[in-house]
Design an enzyme around this catalytic site. Structure first.
Site, PDB file in Angstrom:
ATOM      1  N   GLU A 363      -4.918   8.814  16.986  1.00 23.91           N
ATOM      2  CA  GLU A 363      -5.767   8.009  16.081  1.00 23.91           C
ATOM      3  C   GLU A 363      -5.030   7.673  14.782  1.00 23.91           C
ATOM      4  O   GLU A 363      -5.613   7.642  13.699  1.00 23.91           O
ATOM      5  CB  GLU A 363      -7.130   8.668  15.865  1.00 23.91           C
ATOM      6  CG  GLU A 363      -7.855   8.801  17.204  1.00 23.91           C
ATOM      7  CD  GLU A 363      -9.356   8.818  17.139  1.00 23.91           C
ATOM      8  OE1 GLU A 363      -9.913   8.384  16.130  1.00 23.91           O
ATOM      9  OE2 GLU A 363      -9.961   9.250  18.133  1.00 23.91           O
ATOM     10  N   GLU A 367       2.113   9.359   9.388  1.00 26.61           N
ATOM     11  CA  GLU A 367       2.832   8.289   8.691  1.00 26.61           C
ATOM     12  C   GLU A 367       1.935   7.051   8.562  1.00 26.61           C
ATOM     13  O   GLU A 367       1.919   6.397   7.515  1.00 26.61           O
ATOM     14  CB  GLU A 367       4.133   7.945   9.447  1.00 26.61           C
ATOM     15  CG  GLU A 367       5.199   9.046   9.409  1.00 26.61           C
ATOM     16  CD  GLU A 367       4.868  10.289  10.252  1.00 26.61           C
ATOM     17  OE1 GLU A 367       3.992  10.212  11.144  1.00 26.61           O
ATOM     18  OE2 GLU A 367       5.487  11.340  10.006  1.00 26.61           O
TER      19      GLU A 367
HETATM   20  N1  CAA Z   1     -10.791  -2.605   8.833  1.00 29.45           N
HETATM   21  C1  CAA Z   1     -10.953  -3.945   8.995  1.00 29.45           C
HETATM   22  N2  CAA Z   1      -9.918  -4.777   9.173  1.00 29.45           N
HETATM   23  C2  CAA Z   1      -8.666  -4.264   9.157  1.00 29.45           C
HETATM   24  C3  CAA Z   1      -8.439  -2.884   8.981  1.00 29.45           C
HETATM   25  C4  CAA Z   1      -9.561  -2.046   8.800  1.00 29.45           C
HETATM   26  N3  CAA Z   1      -9.434  -0.732   8.634  1.00 29.45           N
HETATM   27  N4  CAA Z   1      -7.117  -2.664   9.013  1.00 29.45           N
HETATM   28  C5  CAA Z   1      -6.526  -3.856   9.210  1.00 29.45           C
HETATM   29  N5  CAA Z   1      -7.480  -4.824   9.304  1.00 29.45           N
HETATM   30  C6  CAA Z   1      -7.284  -6.260   9.472  1.00 29.45           C
HETATM   31  C7  CAA Z   1      -6.472  -6.788   8.297  1.00 29.45           C
HETATM   32  O1  CAA Z   1      -7.317  -7.129   7.222  1.00 29.45           O
HETATM   33  C8  CAA Z   1      -5.789  -8.005   8.912  1.00 29.45           C
HETATM   34  O2  CAA Z   1      -6.677  -9.107   8.964  1.00 29.45           O
HETATM   35  P1  CAA Z   1      -6.495 -10.370   7.935  1.00 29.45           P
HETATM   36  O3  CAA Z   1      -5.151 -10.932   8.238  1.00 29.45           O
HETATM   37  O4  CAA Z   1      -7.631 -11.265   8.285  1.00 29.45           O
HETATM   38  O5  CAA Z   1      -6.593  -9.802   6.554  1.00 29.45           O
HETATM   39  C9  CAA Z   1      -5.549  -7.587  10.345  1.00 29.45           C
HETATM   40  O6  CAA Z   1      -6.459  -6.511  10.615  1.00 29.45           O
HETATM   41  C10 CAA Z   1      -4.126  -7.102  10.581  1.00 29.45           C
HETATM   42  O7  CAA Z   1      -3.919  -6.033   9.679  1.00 29.45           O
HETATM   43  P2  CAA Z   1      -2.482  -5.581   9.173  1.00 29.45           P
HETATM   44  O8  CAA Z   1      -1.697  -6.797   8.775  1.00 29.45           O
HETATM   45  O9  CAA Z   1      -2.673  -4.505   8.169  1.00 29.45           O
HETATM   46  O10 CAA Z   1      -1.869  -5.035  10.536  1.00 29.45           O
HETATM   47  P3  CAA Z   1      -0.553  -4.218  10.798  1.00 29.45           P
HETATM   48  O11 CAA Z   1       0.088  -4.762  12.020  1.00 29.45           O
HETATM   49  O12 CAA Z   1       0.280  -4.126   9.554  1.00 29.45           O
HETATM   50  O13 CAA Z   1      -1.103  -2.770  11.233  1.00 29.45           O
HETATM   51  C11 CAA Z   1      -1.778  -0.502  10.897  1.00 29.45           C
HETATM   52  C12 CAA Z   1      -1.840  -1.964  10.422  1.00 29.45           C
HETATM   53  C13 CAA Z   1      -2.597   0.248   9.888  1.00 29.45           C
HETATM   54  C14 CAA Z   1      -0.363   0.026  10.921  1.00 29.45           C
HETATM   55  C15 CAA Z   1      -2.417  -0.440  12.311  1.00 29.45           C
HETATM   56  O14 CAA Z   1      -1.594  -1.040  13.287  1.00 29.45           O
HETATM   57  C16 CAA Z   1      -2.725   0.987  12.737  1.00 29.45           C
HETATM   58  O15 CAA Z   1      -3.725   1.555  12.330  1.00 29.45           O
HETATM   59  N6  CAA Z   1      -1.868   1.572  13.623  1.00 29.45           N
HETATM   60  C17 CAA Z   1      -2.184   2.859  14.239  1.00 29.45           C
HETATM   61  C18 CAA Z   1      -2.988   2.649  15.480  1.00 29.45           C
HETATM   62  C19 CAA Z   1      -3.781   3.853  15.870  1.00 29.45           C
HETATM   63  O16 CAA Z   1      -4.419   4.520  15.061  1.00 29.45           O
HETATM   64  N7  CAA Z   1      -3.809   4.107  17.169  1.00 29.45           N
HETATM   65  C20 CAA Z   1      -4.603   5.157  17.715  1.00 29.45           C
HETATM   66  C21 CAA Z   1      -4.862   4.885  19.155  1.00 29.45           C
HETATM   67  S1  CAA Z   1      -6.460   5.345  19.684  1.00 29.45           S
HETATM   68  C22 CAA Z   1      -6.380   7.015  19.993  1.00 29.45           C
HETATM   69  O17 CAA Z   1      -5.472   7.716  19.656  1.00 29.45           O
HETATM   70  C23 CAA Z   1      -7.642   7.507  20.600  1.00 29.45           C
HETATM   71  C24 CAA Z   1      -7.527   8.701  21.441  1.00 29.45           C
HETATM   72  O18 CAA Z   1      -7.512   8.595  22.635  1.00 29.45           O
HETATM   73  C25 CAA Z   1      -7.603  10.046  20.813  1.00 29.45           C
END
Ligand code: CAA
Length: 379
Positions: A363, A367
């Site tokens: 999740e 980092e």
């Molecule tokens: N809420 C609403 N919108 C959001 C948001 C949030 N928390 N975070 C990003 N967005 C939106 C942004 O506003 C943007 O939209 P706009 O262009 O309209 O403003 C769009 O999403 C893209 O956002 P970013 O440019 O910030 O995207 P990024 O490519 O830089 O990625 C990141 C951001 C935070 C690194 C994201 O990729 C991330 O969270 N990565 C980790 C993924 C993760 O947590 N994976 C877990 C897998 S599920 C799991 O593990 C479950 C399990 O089985 C236990």
């Protein structure tokens, strides 16, 4: 300002603690050793309303708040973190996602069964080339009349082979990046949807983590959650809440390490007295207890913000970043306090370390939490 729990929250916490000690503790070591999915235990959690805690009663849930959920999640994970992650994914990713963004028809068809625990859900975002870089999805959803055809692979899917349905994020248009991603409800048994590989893991071994494969898998357009292109936002918003669940899981593991250290230190004698009387042990315990308490405050604050309708994404990331580190460090200290006994299965603390580690990874890695926190501060 008050730090007191409500009567209901206190009741949930006590119920979860006694349930975990009575029904999850027996067999937890064996389920971990043999990677046995705790089907019976998950059914019992469902009977207590723990599988859809924050979903309104009209949709089959328990209608409770996020604070109650975090308290229950921590108590379950204190005894069996595998049950903790099964519960967390179903509650804060699958049920939350459907409840918040699903149509009444989708809620009727899917949410009622998931929230009541009659069925189990999974959340499939990560892929072989898209973990932290979550918008780099290669799974494609091609529109075909009133259907979509899914092709691709998903990784690290908790509950993946036991789930009755999976929320799958796929790209309808890769050139649009995050804005080309949509979310689909894919029921088990849909032709073209198969479980590809069950992972053998360091910890949370009783939970089921698999990769999934989609080959020309036809999904009705009615199974798309929200607008086409809204899937990345859906995933990010859902994960904001999911991180409170994982932070609570980490808190539970840290508390387990502290509790085991306290009772062992009082029992174990060295140099003619219980090791609890030695200052070296006392310092470790005092440090651990302070860290655990700080983690608890961060977790409950994030949950409280969500319940209060305030922004909570940054608080959730802070809670997860901190609580997961405390879980790993507390488990390491618990092993050290137990000495050789800490290194063997029977005393449980070696499992706490193995289970704790993944809370710094799934999740969103630690980092990624730092990125989320820093971006919100610098915005
Ligand atoms: N809420 C609403 N919108 C959001 C948001 C949030 N928390 N975070 C990003 N967005 C939106 C942004 O506003 C943007 O939209 P706009 O262009 O309209 O403003 C769009 O999403 C893209 O956002 P970013 O440019 O910030 O995207 P990024 O490519 O830089 O990625 C990141 C951001 C935070 C690194 C994201 O990729 C991330 O969270 N990565 C980790 C993924 C993760 O947590 N994976 C877990 C897998 S599920 C799991 O593990 C479950 C399990 O089985 C236990």
């Amino acid at each position: 300002m008050t730090f007191a729990l409500t009567e209901t929250q206190e009741m949930i916490r006590t119920t979860a603690r006694s349930f975990a000690e009575e029904q999850l503790a027996p067999g937890a070591i064996e389920r971990d050793e043999h990677s046995t999915f705790p089907a019976e235990q998950v059914r019992a959690m469902a009977e207590l309303g723990f599988m859809g805690m924050m979903v309104p009663e009209e949709w089959g849930g328990a209608g409770l708040d996020t604070v109650s959920y975090a308290l229950a999640e921590a108590e379950i994970s204190r005894v069996d973190a595998s049950c903790g992650v099964i519960m967390s994914v179903n509650n804060s990713l699958v049920c939350y996602g459907l409840n918040e963004f699903g149509t009444p028809a989708q809620k009727n068809a899917f949410l009622k069964d998931l929230a009541s625990g009659r069925k189990l859900g999974a959340f499939a975002l990560s892929e072989p080339e898209a973990g932290s870089d979550a918008s780099n999805l290669h799974t494609l959803a091609q529109k075909d009349g009133d259907h979509y055809i899914l092709n691709g692979t998903k990784n690290w899917t908790t509950n993946g082979s036991t789930a009755d349905l999976v929320l799958v994020m796929a790209s309808t248009d890769r050139s649009k990046g995050p804005k080309g991603i949509s979310t689909f409800i894919v029921p088990k048994g849909t032709p073209g949807f198969t479980v590809a590989k069950k992972e053998k893991k360091l910890g949370i071994r009783a939970s089921d983590t698999v990769s999934l494969s989609f080959t020309d898998c036809r999904i009705p357009a009615a199974n798309r959650i929200g607008e086409e292109g809204a899937g990345f936002r859906f995933a990010m918003k859902t994960l904001d809440g999911g991180r409170i669940g994982i932070a609570a899981q980490a808190l539970g593991i840290a508390q387990a390490s502290l509790d085991a250290s306290l009772s062992y230190a009082k029992e174990r004698k060295a140099f003619g007295r219980p090791i609890a009387e030695l200052q070296g042990i006392q310092f470790k315990i005092a440090e651990m207890a302070t860290q655990v308490e700080a983690a608890r405050h961060l977790v409950l604050k994030a949950a409280w913000l969500k319940d209060s309708g305030e922004p909570y994404g940054t608080a959730a990331a802070m809670a997860k970043l901190f609580a997961s580190r405390v879980a790993v460090e507390s488990a390491l200290e618990a092993i050290q306090i137990h000495g050789g006994y800490g290194y063997v299965q029977e005393y449980r603390v070696e499992r706490y370390l193995r289970d704790a580690k993944v809370t710094e990874i799934y999740e969103g890695t630690s980092e990624i939490q730092r990125i989320v926190i820093a971006r919100s501060l610098l915005r």
